[in-house]
Scaffold this motif. Structure first.
Motif, short mmCIF file in Angstrom:
data_model
loop_
_atom_site.label_atom_id
_atom_site.label_comp_id
_atom_site.label_asym_id
_atom_site.label_seq_id
_atom_site.Cartn_x
_atom_site.Cartn_y
_atom_site.Cartn_z
N HIS A 197 0.81 -1.21 0.00
CA HIS A 197 0.00 0.00 0.00
C HIS A 197 0.85 1.27 0.00
N GLY A 198 0.70 2.08 -1.03
CA GLY A 198 1.20 3.46 -1.01
C GLY A 198 2.69 3.66 -1.17
N TYR A 199 3.49 2.67 -0.78
CA TYR A 199 4.95 2.84 -0.78
C TYR A 199 5.62 1.60 -1.36
N MET A 200 6.93 1.69 -1.54
CA MET A 200 7.71 0.58 -2.11
C MET A 200 8.81 0.14 -1.15
N TYR A 201 8.54 0.20 0.13
CA TYR A 201 9.55 -0.11 1.14
C TYR A 201 10.16 -1.50 0.97
N GLY A 202 9.36 -2.46 0.51
CA GLY A 202 9.84 -3.84 0.45
C GLY A 202 10.45 -4.25 -0.87
N TYR B 53 -1.81 13.61 2.13
CA TYR B 53 -2.88 14.18 2.93
C TYR B 53 -3.74 12.99 3.37
N TYR B 54 -3.61 12.60 4.62
CA TYR B 54 -4.13 11.35 5.15
C TYR B 54 -3.28 10.18 4.63
N LYS B 55 -3.13 10.09 3.33
CA LYS B 55 -2.33 9.06 2.67
C LYS B 55 -1.59 9.71 1.50
N PRO B 56 -0.57 9.03 0.94
CA PRO B 56 0.09 9.57 -0.26
C PRO B 56 -0.84 9.43 -1.46
#
Length: 231
Positions: free
Chosen positions: A41-46, A120-123
């Motif tokens: 969700h929302g990011y590519m951290y992994g 804003y709340y989420k990316p």
């Protein structure tokens, strides 16, 4: 027939995903799957951990890995400008997969701008951002929280068709898929996932869009369901 999971949440879908990257890769290899996508969700951290884990499945140095890594992200799409800061945003889901190096670079740029400019709340990702960075990307309509499915659920099928046509126009021909899932979910208003799926198939056929079946993975085994509920 081989099957590839294209909608997969790992531990990097914070407070939501309960599947460890290493275990996801291990299980996919065990089941002789040719590839696996990561779409947190929302990011590519992994993404880096996932890529490295897949590379370790190579039977020998320099050989093709048993499990092909597909880097993606389930972004938070908004029908309005990502720069809007009034009230709670209308957040929906949209799945993006990188099909080549250009797509990977565009996905990084898109996710970064959503976090820096659009948070804003989420990316937030809007249509403008998608149009700027769609090259090399494959898009799908995502889960019941996707804007197309949500429009069907709310009783506005023409709005669903409009969004399907709009989103399909952002990507290269054949690179936007209507996503089908079947987990037996029923929305708060009583509309079932099966009913939504029937309308999605109709929309896809009317617009000449391809279909893809996914499972929206958030944990690895049935026993892990409690852990995911706690998250």
């Amino acid at each position: 027939m081989s099957f590839v999971h294209l909608h997969t949440h790992s531990e990097y879908s914070l407070l939501d995903g309960a599947a460890r990257v290493a275990k996801l890769v291990e299980r996919a290899v065990e089941l002789e799957m040719p590839a696996l996508a990561i779409t947190d969700h929302g990011y590519m951290y992994g993404a880096v951990d996932f890529y490295r884990a897949c590379m370790k499945t190579s039977p020998g140095k320099g050989e093709t890995p048993r499990l092909k890594p597909i880097i993606g992200c389930e972004v938070y799409f908004v029908p309005h400008s990502r720069l809007k800061r009034e009230g709670k945003p209308d957040l929906t889901h949209l799945l993006l997969l990188a099909k080549n190096d250009e797509g990977y670079r565009n996905l990084m740029a898109l996710v970064s701008k959503a976090a820096v400019e659009g948070f804003y709340y989420k990316p937030q990702v809007d249509l403008e951002l998608l149009e700027q960075h769609s090259a090399g990307l494959i898009g799908t309509s995502a889960c019941m929280s996707g804007i197309i499915s949500k429009s069907v659920e709310l009783g506005t099928p023409e709005e669903a068709r409009r969004w399907a046509s709009t989103l399909a126009g952002v990507f290269d021909d054949g690179d936007f898929y209507v996503e089908l899932q079947n987990q037996g979910i029923v929305a708060d208003n009583g509309v079932s996932q099966a009913q939504i799926g029937e309308e999605l198939v109709s929309i896809a056929r009317d617009l000449g869009l391809p279909l893809v079946a996914t499972n929206d993975i958030h944990y690895l085994t049935a026993e892990d369901a409690k852990t995911q509920d706690l998250l």
